[in-house]
Design an enzyme around this catalytic site. Structure first.
Site, short mmCIF file in Angstrom:
data_model
loop_
_atom_site.label_atom_id
_atom_site.label_comp_id
_atom_site.label_asym_id
_atom_site.label_seq_id
_atom_site.Cartn_x
_atom_site.Cartn_y
_atom_site.Cartn_z
N GLU A 50 0.86 -1.17 0.00
CA GLU A 50 0.00 0.00 0.00
C GLU A 50 0.90 1.22 0.00
O GLU A 50 1.68 1.43 0.95
CB GLU A 50 -0.90 0.02 1.24
CG GLU A 50 -1.96 -1.06 1.24
CD GLU A 50 -2.84 -1.04 2.46
OE1 GLU A 50 -3.91 -1.67 2.42
OE2 GLU A 50 -2.47 -0.40 3.46
N ASP A 61 -5.62 8.72 10.74
CA ASP A 61 -4.29 8.27 11.13
C ASP A 61 -3.86 8.83 12.48
O ASP A 61 -4.16 9.97 12.84
CB ASP A 61 -3.27 8.70 10.06
CG ASP A 61 -3.49 7.97 8.75
OD1 ASP A 61 -3.56 6.73 8.80
OD2 ASP A 61 -3.61 8.63 7.71
N TYR A 175 -10.70 -4.15 3.49
CA TYR A 175 -9.79 -3.70 4.55
C TYR A 175 -10.65 -3.54 5.80
O TYR A 175 -11.51 -2.68 5.87
CB TYR A 175 -9.15 -2.38 4.14
CG TYR A 175 -8.04 -1.87 5.04
CD1 TYR A 175 -8.26 -1.59 6.39
CD2 TYR A 175 -6.78 -1.64 4.52
CE1 TYR A 175 -7.25 -1.12 7.20
CE2 TYR A 175 -5.75 -1.15 5.33
CZ TYR A 175 -6.00 -0.89 6.66
OH TYR A 175 -4.99 -0.42 7.45
#
Length: 267
Positions: A50, A61, A175
């Site tokens: 990725e 994040d 994911y």
């Protein structure tokens, strides 16, 4: 129908071991370093890469990857740079490559242009962190035309209707964000995460990789025992890259960690 690079990879690993998916932030600390570290990850046993596009407001994040994104933006990291790294990797390697990004860089690049550009560079998929399944129709249409997978994300809070829409519009693999928080922020119970991921796999008909919190061979070994389709390792890779002051040191740190993870998965 022609089998895709991602499908081929997961099919070859089915019932053997989980796939090892490695995330890097392109441009941290420089774009050439990112290329060198990506090659090191492949050589050490990564099954999927990725390539993260740095963004100024990376809301999903934690501080480690957010700081990496800030450094990367200062040093040439961008969607265009990620495509160039993809192109250079594809000259030597067949490893599936996912362009991992937020939607703003796509809008700046041109959502109608990106899938063809990913295909031309040799990429296999796009993963958009902040794209809900009901949005992005132009991007999805162009991705289908270019035979580029659009990877869906699901979390423990995703309800049945959201799951169904994600499965219908996603491709490649799912994911699974195994915690309700930002990247690298907490540890997880691999047993619980694996149970949810494996249940999702049955409903989706796609491989499901588990993201967030995996940073050691011990946790990778637990993922293997739990039978998940794959694991994603990102924050630990960014930390490894940040632990060294030279390109050679960064490459060595990435190789060491990926080798540890891959050895654990191989059993």
């Amino acid at each position: 129908m022609t089998i895709t690079n991602i499908e081929r990879t997961f099919q070859s690993l089915a019932r053997k071991r989980p796939a090892l998916v490695i995330y890097l932030c392109i441009g941290d600390p420089t774009v050439p370093d990112s290329l060198a570290c990506a090659e090191a990850a492949i050589e050490a046993g990564a099954d999927v890469l990725e390539l993260g596009v740095p963004f100024s407001d990376p809301t999903a994040d934690g501080h480690v990857i957010a700081a990496a994104a800030y450094r990367a933006i200062q040093n040439g990291g961008s969607l265009t740079a990620a495509l160039e790294v993809t192109r250079k990797l594809r000259e030597k390697h067949e490893t599936p490559i996912v362009v991992f990004t937020y939607y703003n860089p796509i809008l700046a690049f041109g959502e109608e242009r990106l899938p063809a550009a990913v295909r031309k560079a040799g990429g296999d998929a796009i993963l958009v962190v902040d794209l809900p399944p009901e949005e992005g129709q132009v991007l999805r249409h162009e991705a289908e035309a270019a035979e580029i997978a659009v990877i869906p994300l699901l979390a423990p809070t995703s309800d049945e209707s959201r799951e169904k829409e994600a499965f219908a519009k996603g491709s490649g693999f799912v994911y699974y964000v195994s915690i309700t928080g930002v990247t690298g922020a907490a540890t997880i119970s691999m047993g619980d995460a694996a149970d949810r991921a494996n249940a999702l796999r049955e409903r989706a008909g796609l491989p499901v990789v588990v993201g967030f919190g995996i940073d050691s061979g011990e946790k990778a070994k637990a993922a293997r025992a739990a039978g998940v389709s794959g694991i994603v390792v990102g924050t630990a890779i960014v930390k490894a890259i940040g632990s060294a002051n030279t390109t050679d040191g960064r490459v060595a740190a990435v190789k060491k960690l990926v080798t540890e993870l891959r050895t654990a998965l191989d059993g």
